[in-house]
Design an enzyme around this catalytic site. Sequence first.
Site, PDB file in Angstrom:
ATOM      1  N   HIS E 108      27.721  -3.207   3.560  1.00 35.94           N
ATOM      2  CA  HIS E 108      26.335  -2.763   3.705  1.00 35.94           C
ATOM      3  C   HIS E 108      25.342  -3.909   3.618  1.00 35.94           C
ATOM      4  O   HIS E 108      24.136  -3.697   3.593  1.00 35.94           O
ATOM      5  CB  HIS E 108      25.978  -1.730   2.632  1.00 35.94           C
ATOM      6  CG  HIS E 108      26.926  -0.580   2.521  1.00 35.94           C
ATOM      7  ND1 HIS E 108      28.041  -0.618   1.717  1.00 35.94           N
ATOM      8  CD2 HIS E 108      26.940   0.635   3.120  1.00 35.94           C
ATOM      9  CE1 HIS E 108      28.696   0.535   1.807  1.00 35.94           C
ATOM     10  NE2 HIS E 108      28.065   1.313   2.653  1.00 35.94           N
ATOM     11  N   ASP E 211      60.907 -27.895 -21.039  1.00 37.30           N
ATOM     12  CA  ASP E 211      62.344 -27.763 -20.773  1.00 37.30           C
ATOM     13  C   ASP E 211      62.868 -29.005 -20.059  1.00 37.30           C
ATOM     14  O   ASP E 211      62.985 -29.050 -18.851  1.00 37.30           O
ATOM     15  CB  ASP E 211      62.595 -26.505 -19.934  1.00 37.30           C
ATOM     16  CG  ASP E 211      64.078 -26.191 -19.846  1.00 37.30           C
ATOM     17  OD1 ASP E 211      64.898 -27.130 -19.920  1.00 37.30           O
ATOM     18  OD2 ASP E 211      64.422 -25.006 -19.733  1.00 37.30           O
ATOM     19  N   HIS E 214      66.995 -28.852 -18.729  1.00 41.24           N
ATOM     20  CA  HIS E 214      67.586 -28.355 -17.478  1.00 41.24           C
ATOM     21  C   HIS E 214      67.772 -29.433 -16.415  1.00 41.24           C
ATOM     22  O   HIS E 214      68.519 -29.238 -15.468  1.00 41.24           O
ATOM     23  CB  HIS E 214      66.706 -27.250 -16.882  1.00 41.24           C
ATOM     24  CG  HIS E 214      65.502 -27.749 -16.130  1.00 41.24           C
ATOM     25  ND1 HIS E 214      64.409 -28.302 -16.743  1.00 41.24           N
ATOM     26  CD2 HIS E 214      65.230 -27.781 -14.800  1.00 41.24           C
ATOM     27  CE1 HIS E 214      63.505 -28.647 -15.832  1.00 41.24           C
ATOM     28  NE2 HIS E 214      63.973 -28.341 -14.647  1.00 41.24           N
ATOM     29  N   HIS E 219      68.830 -30.209 -11.322  1.00 44.73           N
ATOM     30  CA  HIS E 219      68.479 -31.164 -10.276  1.00 44.73           C
ATOM     31  C   HIS E 219      69.607 -32.155 -10.008  1.00 44.73           C
ATOM     32  O   HIS E 219      69.372 -33.265  -9.527  1.00 44.73           O
ATOM     33  CB  HIS E 219      67.182 -31.870 -10.654  1.00 44.73           C
ATOM     34  CG  HIS E 219      66.062 -30.922 -10.936  1.00 44.73           C
ATOM     35  ND1 HIS E 219      65.626 -30.003 -10.012  1.00 44.73           N
ATOM     36  CD2 HIS E 219      65.309 -30.702 -12.050  1.00 44.73           C
ATOM     37  CE1 HIS E 219      64.642 -29.267 -10.546  1.00 44.73           C
ATOM     38  NE2 HIS E 219      64.442 -29.666 -11.778  1.00 44.73           N
ATOM     39  N   ASP E 376      64.454 -25.436  -8.813  1.00 38.68           N
ATOM     40  CA  ASP E 376      63.871 -24.668  -9.909  1.00 38.68           C
ATOM     41  C   ASP E 376      63.634 -23.212  -9.505  1.00 38.68           C
ATOM     42  O   ASP E 376      63.935 -22.285 -10.256  1.00 38.68           O
ATOM     43  CB  ASP E 376      62.534 -25.296 -10.332  1.00 38.68           C
ATOM     44  CG  ASP E 376      62.714 -26.580 -11.146  1.00 38.68           C
ATOM     45  OD1 ASP E 376      63.720 -26.676 -11.871  1.00 38.68           O
ATOM     46  OD2 ASP E 376      61.851 -27.458 -11.043  1.00 38.68           O
TER      47      ASP E 376
END
Lengths: 169, 169, 169, 450, 450, 450
Positions: E108, E211, E214, E219, E376
């Site tokens: 509007h 972390d 990991h 990786h 990941d």
Amino acid sequence: MTEPAGAEVQREVERFFHEEAVLIDERKLHLWLALFTDDAVYRMELRSKILQALLPNTLPTAGTQVLFEDDKRFLTLRVRRLETGMAHAEKPPSITRHLVTNIIADLDGPAVIARSNFHVYQARLEADDMHFFGKREDRLLRTDAGWRIARRSIVLDHIVVPRTLTTFF
Amino acid sequence: MTEPAGAEVQREVERFFHEEAVLIDERKLHLWLALFTDDAVYRMELRSKILQALLPNTLPTAGTQVLFEDDKRFLTLRVRRLETGMAHAEKPPSITRHLVTNIIADLDGPAVIARSNFHVYQARLEADDMHFFGKREDRLLRTDAGWRIARRSIVLDHIVVPRTLTTFF
Amino acid sequence: MTEPAGAEVQREVERFFHEEAVLIDERKLHLWLALFTDDAVYRMELRSKILQALLPNTLPTAGTQVLFEDDKRFLTLRVRRLETGMAHAEKPPSITRHLVTNIIADLDGPAVIARSNFHVYQARLEADDMHFFGKREDRLLRTDAGWRIARRSIVLDHIVVPRTLTTFF
Amino acid sequence: MLIDERRSTDKLVDLERGLLSRRVFTDPDIYKVELERIFAKCWLFLAHDSMIPKAGDFMTTFMGEDHVIVTRGRDGKVHAMLNTCRHRGNRVCLFDSGNAAAFTCTYHGWSYDTAGKLIGVPFLKEAYYDELDKSEWGLVPVPRIESIGGMTFGSWDPSAPSLTEYLGELGWFMERLVLGTWNGGLEFVTGRHVYTARANWKIIAENFAGDHYHTSVTHASAYKLGLAPHPAGYEDVQDPNGPFEVALRPGHGAGGVYTGRPPFERDLAVAERLGPEVVAYAKERYARLTEVMRDAPCVPYRQGHGNMFPNLSWSGQANATGGRSFYLLQPKGPLHTEIWIWFAVERNAPQAVKDLVRGQSGQMGQLPSGFFAQDDAENFERVTESARTTVAKRYPFNISMQLGHEGQWPGQEKWEVAGIPGLVGPRYGEHSQRLFYSFWAKQTGLDTEA
Amino acid sequence: MLIDERRSTDKLVDLERGLLSRRVFTDPDIYKVELERIFAKCWLFLAHDSMIPKAGDFMTTFMGEDHVIVTRGRDGKVHAMLNTCRHRGNRVCLFDSGNAAAFTCTYHGWSYDTAGKLIGVPFLKEAYYDELDKSEWGLVPVPRIESIGGMTFGSWDPSAPSLTEYLGELGWFMERLVLGTWNGGLEFVTGRHVYTARANWKIIAENFAGDHYHTSVTHASAYKLGLAPHPAGYEDVQDPNGPFEVALRPGHGAGGVYTGRPPFERDLAVAERLGPEVVAYAKERYARLTEVMRDAPCVPYRQGHGNMFPNLSWSGQANATGGRSFYLLQPKGPLHTEIWIWFAVERNAPQAVKDLVRGQSGQMGQLPSGFFAQDDAENFERVTESARTTVAKRYPFNISMQLGHEGQWPGQEKWEVAGIPGLVGPRYGEHSQRLFYSFWAKQTGLDTEA
Amino acid sequence: MLIDERRSTDKLVDLERGLLSRRVFTDPDIYKVELERIFAKCWLFLAHDSMIPKAGDFMTTFMGEDHVIVTRGRDGKVHAMLNTCRHRGNRVCLFDSGNAAAFTCTYHGWSYDTAGKLIGVPFLKEAYYDELDKSEWGLVPVPRIESIGGMTFGSWDPSAPSLTEYLGELGWFMERLVLGTWNGGLEFVTGRHVYTARANWKIIAENFAGDHYHTSVTHASAYKLGLAPHPAGYEDVQDPNGPFEVALRPGHGAGGVYTGRPPFERDLAVAERLGPEVVAYAKERYARLTEVMRDAPCVPYRQGHGNMFPNLSWSGQANATGGRSFYLLQPKGPLHTEIWIWFAVERNAPQAVKDLVRGQSGQMGQLPSGFFAQDDAENFERVTESARTTVAKRYPFNISMQLGHEGQWPGQEKWEVAGIPGLVGPRYGEHSQRLFYSFWAKQTGLDTEA
Ligand code: FES
Ligand code: FES
Ligand code: FES
Ligand SMILES: [Fe+3]
Ligand SMILES: [Fe+3]
Ligand SMILES: [Fe+3]
């Protein structure tokens, strides 16, 4: 200035792209790598919705969002990575299907500029709903061994990439 | 009575369709309009599931459900509308990708009747899950400036159109 | 040993596949059946994710998961079934659209081995979200009446078939 | 639920302050209430006579999310019943429309006649020992079916008020303008078109009910192209002859109402382009309309859009040269609506008018190929999305325009509206929307319970 | 709900036993609580100054699931407000970014200036009788906006602690290492990249928070290819100079911290490959850093990854030759997260460094084309899926690594960490994750209520 | 929830009136109860011995929605355990099947042996200070594993009855007919095929359990083509030698049972087409079967379909020339089911039989390419959809066929069924479905609680 390629070259380029797609889908990736010249560039951009770029009726531009800008060395590393047995995002290998359409071959001096559209389907683990759309513009050179890709420029038709990009386009 | 077009015409038609798709996807819509003859008709029907039309094994027919039946004047208005800067359903412009496949060119006197299938992908704002499927039957005429579309008849393979139709097919 | 088919055969095969797809999508299934030789085999396998088959970087193989292995007699029964008016899974007939891409024709003696990729879209009742992906490898023979399919081998790119298979590929 | 969204004492529909909670558009539990208390109670559009003219003709539709078969029975009457077998619930009719003698379930073969009666049970004797009382296991009928001007409506509520009572102040508009019953009624000239929007059904319904305020902005591109005259200032747009937005108790709205000769004269100009036959028709029609409108000396001539609560909207012109489009807003969850579209013309209109109406349908209008639908749908989708999120949901919509001025509008003394039922307001107002949501609140009972 | 999943007396986050309920990742009701009590309360990243440098520049983002416009106002200040019209809620800005004088609603036509003020209402006089109080109906502003080192954050909680207080022990890291404010701050060198993962946002956030455990497994392929040195035994990886994982009250984490000369010398080796200008820069920068770090005699030099609660993660090196990547983890339901990615370099870095950073971004890193993201994301997705199912949900995750040894780590006497704020722990530990989840539990209040 | 759907005092399963609420098929809360009380309690099919013959062989499957690894351990036993790492829940096995020495998590590298024992934790000493009790953090084992005739089943309920007790009256059928244990048992001859249906699992399960009534209608097209003899009148179909539908306590069903010489003779006719070797085999096999069936003088010879509660269905012929197909109905929410399909033949069958079975599998049968699956799946989908909507849900399904006649069927005195366990009923009946749903009600406890 480019001009339309003749029937013969158009057909060769179509076959070249289709044989290339087979190599990716069948995971013959070293054969796929061999289709690139040693100084090839493999580049991919992403789209966005930027107001500044907008004259009425112009397209979202792929600005500074470069996803790939690999030389052949790094592209080879990507393939070798999949062979380590440790790239678990492709363990087991995804199922992919490359649907390559709308191929247009133009002559640019000794090279061919070939445009194409793609829909790449990927299925993986329980998910079979991953789809990538976009276009490619390739610079192809004729060599004794056949056509070779000197430069591939991909524009991905997504604002949000639907998944990390573990396949090739 | 039509007969298959020869290799040369088939190739020309393929290229024509692919260059046309580039014009839509790149939003060069005035160039796209120029591919239509002045008296062109751009028509689209929708499908339905009507029992009456059903001999065993016949297809849902697209009865009285006509979505487009534009002359060039109105088709031009559609394009001009997108340029007003006020057609907010295309602000920012949607990303589209036309995958045109299964092209069959037939000769019909001086004209070519070209059939094709399409999958048009559209992404817009946060949504990238809009897909249109269908077929086209075009009547193409050869002019000094190249092929021109005298009539395009589209059948959309949907009962429920997935979104308002702000792109071209 | 196969070798690439020439321009003429490649074009013929492309047209053959596209006319074939029209017959399926338009439900002219007896004409479609006529495209198969009398001793034709229509075969489809499914994919899986099996560790044993996995050298690093090899593909999920379609092992013992055969969905179709029809001779022409049974393929004809499938078509006739749709005509009984009692095969309610196709009542009303589904809308289908066959997008056949990446066609590669190779010569194998007197035959042509033609590879292609497909995306088959199916819409039915309220659902228009059914998509099948895969590849085909056809053995085609030239007859007086045109090309004929002596063997079609389909690999469906799904682990989970998205729906029972009431159309043809 | 760990978070109680109704913790606040705020009403969903606050008519005192002109506020409307965003939750009504997106809350899945509220949507369930709507299915029960609105779509399984209110009068819903089923079919127009011309869609199922012959005995055995049928079409399928939805009432809320329930799939329903509407038939013309052998008795010539319209029947409606759930499209689900009483045995294991299979759908018994698989088509959009057609003509059938019976509906036979594809699972175990129970079959039902076009009035829903269970007429066949395979092996009734051998398998059921003839103990199945077929009269108890027919298709579930829609218990209330009534019609007006060829339009049949149904309600799941056995104790619902009559259709006439439910239509309330809208009935007058329906007969005189929307359906043109005095002129032979309507003829539906196209098949059913459907598109889907990622939008709640109410934002669409309230728009048709009485939102004239959006047109100059939402549809600006069409005005810019000169496809319609662009309303510039208020003086231009609020002529004594209209347009008016009319809120119609209990919960309906009809807008774009023009009265008297000016709209007739504009219509005549169109008729002239269509030829003398149409001119003659328009004039003769106007004479008869004037007769029909004896109780409304202002002679409402044109009527542009409206909504019958809950989900039957329309647009068009209700004049001699125009058609009508009907929109059935089929809810598909709180966040999705299917828009079912039909075009109709007055049966008595000359062929030239019928052709014109058919031709225009896909361009300017509410087909998914039409400019207006494209403009509107995208707004509706974004409104719905914004009503879903955590913080945004705390901020109610504003439906306060002219709140407190109802019936005492500035300048209303000049309006030519004598005899029009309902609350007649100016082109720009939200009185129809307030009535829409107040009826919604009453039907759902949610504010009362809270 | 017929089954009460909270029947057990188990806590969602059990720090005594080092257990974490899987339900926190998948329960839709818990997710709703997060939207209310975390995303609509905590400080969330909005924009870096370099994304909207000029007056009128804007970008759109999400805070939780709410769509928000962030602008540079005419006053030069950063403003943020809900991207939803106050009238019927339509989205007022349709773009990712750009420069605008005002935002005009397409429904509007209400329009708002770049500070969110309602500046235009069509027909305010004719339709609203001038009774709409425009000052009350501006775009909903984010009530708290504060910034640090060019990074602007917003909070929906008017009584939230200051950004500085909320950053707590992370502030020191932010200024010294992440944002390099003492070296001119950052410059964002790429557009926004986005990809989506079918994963809960927290498993991503906790990974960045602390972390390091990991990396050698997740990786492994990158190490195998020789793209980074593979950490073999613990002795190799826990040098007295790092890396350390640092838990930072109240709920943040910064890891991969290396101190002293060894990381500087490794950086210098890279600089040498980039040329003498970069070497000079690295040396001069180190001198200034040593000065800046006077309160931390160990001189933290490099900082590899981290997370500011709840959803701003980063990685990079914070050294002379490296860039930073920022990840805004946008929740899209419990099972989906969009990862928004930007790359930045220190503004003062030589061009050679900027080019290097830009070039690397798509290969090894966290772009969807990068090896690390690919490794990941797939883990995150599978973790999320496993937290959804009936029996699996009964078995909490194990976050017990080194529980009870905090601050008394074996061998810590050799660590060069003097002056670093927070709980400095070894490369492999879960102390940062425990802090992350304990703050999560506090913010949601779910364990307290249960 | 604002609307309480359980407001009525109606039972979900009303065996007195033969009514079944549609809500059992679509209500998300009821589905959650099923996951807890049926799929996390009942005995579920895991694997057949021939799928994992060698030590280290594994396959992955689902129990309810939980992902499970089934292995052949070094001990030669079948093990089953959740496919989710105990550390952060990552999936530890990414394949459908294969052979493995261990399962190593790709996130942080915890590894588990084929019995689920945690055997490797990276940096156990350096990161965990050797404090992690590996014996407590193995993969979550399925606590109950038992087998019958080479088929291994598992239950999550430590106090579940034995498999034998759970099979109840079905055990006899399993050994004698379904699995042919007296004839060397089965050999699975194909890989796993999977397709998905938008259907609730129960409508599929009850169909296999005892719905012979649907075949002549649902599969009419196959009969029309002459692919199977079409059952015309009841006399034709209810021969004293069968087929019979047998309801087997506690909740199973086996149908299409034929007894005595007639089915044997029909089988012999097929054998003759396959050659003398098969004829000899069929005869010798019949002799041995007669011996085995000494306690059932009627000598049940063929058995066409059945279901072991909850979700293992089968079809086939259980005779000398036919195979078996097994269907594991994997629930994926209330509205979706994956059908997992395997084909098997008796190990001792001649090669000609094995080839025949393999060849037929994709044509007439329950593969997604098979006529029967196509006919059935579409019914199942429409049944499910109709059980979802507002008004339809008020009308229960009818499961009353022959209610009250159980065990006193007209004409049963002629039936040759001596010695068959369970409730032996005629071809057309719903006694097996009533048993199925009554056991379902008992297991879920929902009617008791209501
Ligand atoms: S479900 Fe219709 S007859 Fe059984
Ligand atoms: S919704 Fe924005 S002006 Fe009405
Ligand atoms: S999640 Fe498996 S080792 Fe961490
Ligand atoms: Fe509108
Ligand atoms: Fe990582
Ligand atoms: Fe069946």
